[in-house]
Design an enzyme around this catalytic site. Structure first.
Site, mmCIF file in Angstrom:
data_model
loop_
_atom_site.group_PDB
_atom_site.id
_atom_site.type_symbol
_atom_site.label_atom_id
_atom_site.label_comp_id
_atom_site.label_asym_id
_atom_site.label_seq_id
_atom_site.Cartn_x
_atom_site.Cartn_y
_atom_site.Cartn_z
ATOM 1 N N GLU A 180 -13.893 -55.356 54.376
ATOM 2 C CA GLU A 180 -14.133 -54.958 55.817
ATOM 3 C C GLU A 180 -15.511 -53.855 55.853
ATOM 4 O O GLU A 180 -16.181 -54.104 56.683
ATOM 5 C CB GLU A 180 -12.975 -54.380 56.422
ATOM 6 N N ASP B 17 -9.859 -51.690 51.524
ATOM 7 C CA ASP B 17 -11.363 -51.246 50.865
ATOM 8 C C ASP B 17 -11.547 -49.851 51.745
ATOM 9 O O ASP B 17 -11.134 -49.933 53.192
ATOM 10 C CB ASP B 17 -12.566 -52.113 51.044
#
Ligand code: BES
Ligand code: MN
Ligand code: MN
Length: 456
Positions: A153, A88
């Site tokens: 994250e 991400d």
């Protein structure tokens, strides 16, 4: 190992093209409108790993974005590593400051520009390409590898700790290996042994129930912006130490040996100030900028709002004022402890004319890992093979909260072998990753696998 290294050399341009494909997928985890893109990035990565010959690749669901899990076991007697990364990325805003589209990767002056180029798609892809170099030459990596790539994250790894709890056997390994940190400098090899934690809160002060005319009421009604500004201003003393009661109680301070090492690192304070665009550095009394940014706890106001901020002037005495405040923590401090202390501080200092709302947004633990483990020695030797220089052991000021969970839940130490640079503009416009570092990272990982694979 040598054939794997030459495979990387021969296929490097192709690796870069593939990384560009990966970077074109706007996997912005915080934005619900991009949830489909996050999933697409997971699918792209899983397909890519399957095509290389990784024997088991699964997209594993969580209550949020999925986890890509891969596994290739070569022998029950060989060491096992758990490679972690995140696919991400941060939102690309502000868009108008990008020289080229954040999701249309472009190479300029040897750097690949795109959101996620360094943090962390480019760095996790080094691990995939290192493995490919073994699959295509020696048949398989020279040790057992498990890969776990998450999609959350940048929003605090919300579902990953539970995933670790639920899959302890699956994820069992001798050591975790992460490339999501920075080198000490360009061409200066380093391995990170310390990360900071985080405690992030939001505070609101509410005074009068509605916005008031500042001429009619100003002088007898306390202004929440003034009050909040005073409270924030008082969060540091004249030594630039945080005034929150007990803030430093559990700090594990730098050892004298560490301070000596820090002082001997090739750090150019003046060049650093230049690079930052500040006129001067400002540190907690008694600590150097390097210590201040990596090994001391901090408190920063990240945003503040209230009242009238439009064009022109409006004479208003606002009803509310808010701020987002975050603390970088060091090992010893915990997010819960610091959040509680912040709340106690704000409650104690809220003027009696104001109502306080205090919200815990998120947090994460810092980490310190042993520098003399077999895996750290292997990483050091691997990087030395690439850079012809022994890597420095350094701390990074950023946070990767899952590293503490690898220890707590899986009993694994982590080797933080990152190839970013502080100047890569991660989270900022024009994020980049040097192709030389993409290459050095792949080569270092190939070498690490060979060295650590023999270590048992
Ligand atoms: N890769 C960074 C952390 C990092 C940056 C480590 C620079 C070392 C040097 C990571 O993706 C990140 O951005 N972490 C966040 C914390 C998270 C809980 C949102 C951070 O540090 O702000
Ligand atoms: Mn990252
Ligand atoms: Mn990040």
């Amino acid at each position: 190992m040598d054939t794997a290294l030459s495979y990387t050399e021969q296929h490097f341009d192709q690796f870069v093209d593939e990384l560009k494909d990966f970077l074109r997928i706007p996997s912005v985890s915080t934005d619900p409108n991009h949830a489909g893109d996050v999933r697409e990035a997971a699918g792209w990565l899983a397909d890519h790993m399957r095509a290389l010959g990784v024997s088991k690749v699964d997209i594993m669901e969580t209550a949020g974005h999925p986890i890509v899990y891969g596994e290739h076991i070569v022998s029950p007697d060989a060491p096992t590593i758990l490679v972690y990364g995140h696919y991400d990325v941060q939102p690309p805003d502000p868009l108008d400051l990008w020289k080229t589209d954040p999701f249309d990767p472009q190479v300029r002056d040897g750097n690949l520009y795109a959101r996620g180029a360094c943090d962390d798609k480019g760095q996790l892809f080094m691990h995939v390409k290192a493995a490919e170099s073994y699959f295509k030459t020696e048949g398989a990596p020279p040790l057992n590898v498990k890969w776990i790539f998450e999609g959350e994250e940048e929003i605090g790894s919300k579902h990953l700790p539970q995933f670790l709890e639920e899959h302890k056997d699956l994820l069992a390994a001798d050591v975790a290996l992460v490339s999501d940190t920075a080198l000490f400098g360009n061409g200066v090899p380093s391995i990170t042994y310390g990360l900071r934690g985080l405690a992030y809160v939001e505070v609101t002060l509410e005074g009068p129930s509605i916005d008031l005319h500042s001429g009619v009421y100003g002088g007898a009604v306390e202004n929440p912006i003034n009050a909040l500004a005073t409270m924030i201003g008082n969060l540091h003393d004249d030594q630039h130490r945080v005034t929150v009661e007990g803030f430093y109680d559990n700090v594990i301070d730098l050892t004298p040996e560490e301070r000596e090492t820090f002082a001997s690192l090739p750090f150019d304070g003046e060049a650093w100030v230049q690079e930052v665009g500040a006129s001067k550095s400002k540190t907690e009394a008694g600590y150097s900028p390097l210590e201040g940014t990596t090994a001391r706890p901090t408190l920063d106001c990240n945003g503040i709002w209230g009242g009238f901020t439009g064009a022109g002037a409006k004479t208003v005495l606002p009803s509310k004022a808010s701020a987002k405040i975050s603390c970088r923590l060091v090992p010893g401090q915990t997010p819960a402890e610091i959040t509680d202390k912040l709340e106690a501080h704000f409650r104690k200092h809220t003027p009696e004319t104001m109502k306080l709302t205090f919200t815990d947004l998120h947090g994460g633990h810092g980490a310190l890992v042993p520098t003399d483990s077999p895996a750290m020695k292997a990483a050091s030797e691997a990087m030395e093979g690439v850079y012809n220089e022994t890597p420095y052991m350094v701390r990074c000021g950023g946070s990767i909260p899952i590293v503490a969970d690898f220890k707590r839940i899986l009993d694994q130490d982590t080797v933080l072998m990152g190839f970013g640079l502080d100047s890569d503009a991660i989270h900022s416009p024009n994020e980049k990753f040097g192709l030389d570092r993409f290459r050095a990272g792949i080569d270092s990982i190939i070498r690490f696998m060979a060295i650590y694979g023999r270590s048992n």
